[in-house]
Design an enzyme around this catalytic site. Structure first.
Site, mmCIF file in Angstrom:
data_model
loop_
_atom_site.group_PDB
_atom_site.id
_atom_site.type_symbol
_atom_site.label_atom_id
_atom_site.label_comp_id
_atom_site.label_asym_id
_atom_site.label_seq_id
_atom_site.Cartn_x
_atom_site.Cartn_y
_atom_site.Cartn_z
ATOM 1 N N ASP A 25 5.832 0.457 -2.157
ATOM 2 C CA ASP A 25 4.985 -0.375 -1.275
ATOM 3 C C ASP A 25 4.883 -1.810 -1.817
ATOM 4 O OD1 ASP A 25 1.822 1.002 -2.528
ATOM 5 O OD2 ASP A 25 3.469 -0.066 -3.513
ATOM 6 N N GLU A 52 4.282 2.595 -13.043
ATOM 7 C CA GLU A 52 3.113 1.861 -12.562
ATOM 8 C C GLU A 52 1.977 2.826 -12.269
ATOM 9 O OE1 GLU A 52 1.669 -0.216 -8.412
ATOM 10 O OE2 GLU A 52 3.605 0.775 -8.602
ATOM 11 N N ASP A 92 5.963 2.349 -7.053
ATOM 12 C CA ASP A 92 5.820 2.750 -5.650
ATOM 13 C C ASP A 92 6.721 1.888 -4.771
ATOM 14 O OD1 ASP A 92 2.253 3.437 -5.825
ATOM 15 O OD2 ASP A 92 3.999 4.740 -6.130
ATOM 16 N N ASP A 107 2.470 -3.402 -3.446
ATOM 17 C CA ASP A 107 2.006 -3.504 -4.831
ATOM 18 C C ASP A 107 3.115 -3.163 -5.814
ATOM 19 O OD1 ASP A 107 -0.401 -4.241 -3.910
ATOM 20 O OD2 ASP A 107 -1.480 -2.416 -4.489
#
Ligand code: 0RA
Length: 643
Positions: free
Chosen positions: A504, A429, A502, A506
């Site tokens: 997180d 990503e 990641d 997102d």
């Protein structure tokens, strides 16, 4: 009564008439739409339209159409009879004027309450006369029988009284033989005429139409007390209706509007529109009004009664037309058609009128027949779903062909080895993380495909949207397997497909989207154990130039505790929390996430296809907790996989 000249004199008005008829003969296209078989039938319709006009005026209830052995045609009606008295402007019998002057049809008799007419803008029966080798008209009116004969439109006899009849016996008989020098190599078709005459009988309730074809000795009779309700029943005679015929009728501003409709369990649409009994093949304002009212009313009802849930989209026009049989029939004192051949109605006000009648009639029916209403709405919903499924399948085919081009996407940093047992594809990503991964990798067996996170990072992105996405298309091409039904695992270009995002929110979204995509379109990839999720560390712990990575809070706490027990001072232990892959340099990324000897991979597994289907909903649903549970339950941690 009528003036009967000894000889036919050629005065100024006669010359005008002849010029008019000559124009029709020179350009039949302008008056009957050509010289083909369709135009030929138009001659009969033109005369029948005039008789139907008499019926609409309440003056006629019987029409006979006879095709004789020589293909001459008689149209006989029991209307008022074409007037025969002297027409003041020309000094000729009205009959002769009607038969020889363009635009002298319905307009001529306007004072006689001649309101609604299907006639060809009044071109009428004179055009038929002009295009006939010969024509004879017999009028019964005022107790007398009159007759006149014409050849190629020109009178060859005066209007003569040929007999007597009862004063209440009125009507017109027009017999004409089409001109074979204009209509070449054509003849009337029985079936075409049957269909048209049947339609006319349906939309002109209470008129008896007898059709005889003496060439083949066949006869048909049409009489429909039920009008367009009977028409709908007739059209549905081989189908299974979901409810009784719904019928509405109202006159608004001198325009008569009639609608009849019925849903069946069929999939086809049979909706026909008529204006002044003319079948408007290309529809027009009346049909538009009907359709928009139908869709709106069904949606309104479905919403009001909870048959359409809040999160469901409105039914479309297509959804509401499957299995629908309907007749829309209007009668207008001044119909505007798009062309001479009367296939499309143009009067704008008619749209509103038909809308009103349709909405009121249908809503009234739905409110009073809840079980029929439910059946109709369910039928529409079913067709909506079928349409959506078909669309998806179609799009997939289009996409597939685009994806089978074989050229690898430009963004792919491929590996050099083609040893399928060892190769890996990292789906990364974000462009910057993608750059780090490209530097960090072992280019011999690791390929990297960066995906633009922002594009995909749409909350609850729709899957079909994702499939249209360039990034996802690049992914499919890189894998080489094809997608959906055409998925072929033997073509897979990598042994491991690793999603690296990641840790997180997102990153979670894009991972969810990718997983969902694989579940839906490449389930075999998961079943055969090719799909993995990379686990970047959450913490980096440094003490005296030595580094540890922790993949969870507990792990971090354990490492810190061990260092403290070994006498490390708190200030000397540096704990860094990674917020994203971008925070790691290529060396760190290699050590923690990509080096087969040190990394942690989560293998994604699916027990069976049925399970995968359920998972799809969980994954795409709005609630986050079940999604997280899913990933935890169906993934197993395997540390140092290659050891
Ligand atoms: C002009 C005026 C009126 C009727 C007709 C023509 C007429 C034409 C045809 C053609 C075939 N059948 C027809 N029947 C009537 C009105 C007559 C009146 O007001 O009495």
């Amino acid at each position: 009564m009528a003036k009967q000249p000894e000889t036919l004199t050629y005065d100024a008005s006669t010359i005008q008439v002849l010029e008019g008829l000559e124009a029709v003969r020179r350009r039949p296209g302008m008056y009957v739409g050509g010289t083909d078989v369709r135009a030929l039938h138009h001659l009969i319709y033109e005369v029948v339209d005039n008789a139907i006009d008499e019926a609409l005026a309440g003056a006629c209830d019987r029409i006979e159409v006879i095709i004789h052995k020589d293909s001459s045609v008689s149209v006989i009606d029991n209307g008022r009879g074409i007037p025969v008295d002297i027409h003041p402007q020309t000094g000729k019998p009205a009959l002769e004027v009607v038969m020889t002057t363009l635009h002298a049809g319905a307009k001529f008799g306007q004072k006689g309450g001649y309101k609604v007419s299907g006639g060809l803008h009044g071109v009428g029966v004179s055009a038929v006369n002009a295009l006939s080798e010969w024509c004879e008209v017999e009028v019964r009116r005022g107790g007398k029988i009159y007759r006149q004969r014409y050849e190629r439109g020109r009178p060859v006899t005066p209007v003569e009284v040929v007999g007597k009849t009862k004063p209440n016996d009125t009507g017109t008989r027009v017999t004409f033989k089409y001109d074979p020098t204009i209509f070449k190599n054509v003849d009337y078709r029985f079936e075409t005429l049957v269909q048209r005459l049947r339609e006319m009988a349906f939309v002109t309730r209470g008129v008896w139409i007898r059709f005889v074809d003496e060439r083949i000795e066949r006869e048909m009779n049409f009489y429909f007390e039920g009008g367009i309700v009977a028409f709908v029943r007739y059209l549905n005679r081989h189908r299974s209706p979901l409810h009784p015929v719904v019928y509405g009728h109202r006159v608004i501003d001198d325009v008569e509007v009639e609608i009849a409709l019925q849903y069946t369990d069929a999939y086809t649409e049979s909706v026909y529109s008529f204006a002044n009994t003319i079948h408007t093949v290309d529809g027009g304002t009346h049909l538009t009004g009907f359709r928009s009212a139908l869709t709106r009313t069904l949606n309104d009802y479905a919403r009001k009664h909870g048959l359409l849930k809040e999160n469901e989209p409105n039914l479309t026009g297509d959804d509401t037309r499957e299995g629908l049989t309907a007749i829309v029939s209007i009668k207008h004192p001044d119909p505007q058609f798009e062309s001479q051949t009367k296939v499309k109605l143009m009067n704008p006000e008619v749209q509103t009128y038909v809308q009103q009648v349709t909405s009121e009639t249908l809503m009234d029916f739905l409110e009073n027949n809840p079980s029929a209403a439910k059946a109709i709405i369910q039928k529409c919903l079913l067709s909506a779903r079928a349409r959506a499924a078909a669309r998806k399948a179609r799009e997939l085919v289009i996409r597939k062909s685009a994806l089978e081009s074989g050229t690898l996407p430009g963004k792919l940093a491929d590996c050099s080895s083609r040893d399928r047992e060892r190769t890996e594809l990292y789906i990364v990503e974000g462009i910057s993380a993608g750059g780090s991964a490209k530097q960090a990798r072992d280019r011999h067996f690791q390929a990297v495909l960066p995906l633009r996170g922002k594009i995909l990072n749409v909350e609850k992105a729709r899957l079909d949207k994702a499939l249209n996405n360039k990034e996802i298309q690049a992914l499919i091409t890189a894998l080489g397997t094809g997608v959906g039904e055409d998925f072929d695992v033997s073509k897979l270009r990598y042994n491991k497909v690793i999603i690296m995002c990641d840790a997180d929110v997102d990153g979670n979204h894009i991972r969810t989207l990718l997983l969902t995509f694989f579940f839906r379109y490449m389930p075999k990839l998961i079943e055969e154990g090719h799909l993995y999720i990379a686990q970047p560390p959450l913490y980096r712990i440094e003490h005296k130039k030595k580094v540890w990575y922790a993949y969870s809070d507990e792990e971090k706490d354990q490492i810190v505790l061990r260092l403290q027990k070994n006498g490390a001072r708190d200030g000397a232990i540096r704990v860094q929390r990674y917020k994203g892959l971008g925070e790691m340099n290529p060396q760190q990324l290699w050590e923690t996430t990509m080096d087969p000897d040190r990394r942690t991979l989560v293998q994604v597994t699916v027990e069976d296809a049925a399970e995968a289907d359920r998972m799809f909903d969980i994954l795409m649903g709005p609630a986050v907790p079940p999604r997280r549970q899913f990933i935890q339950r169906h993934a197993r941690h395997v540390r140092n996989l290659d050891v």
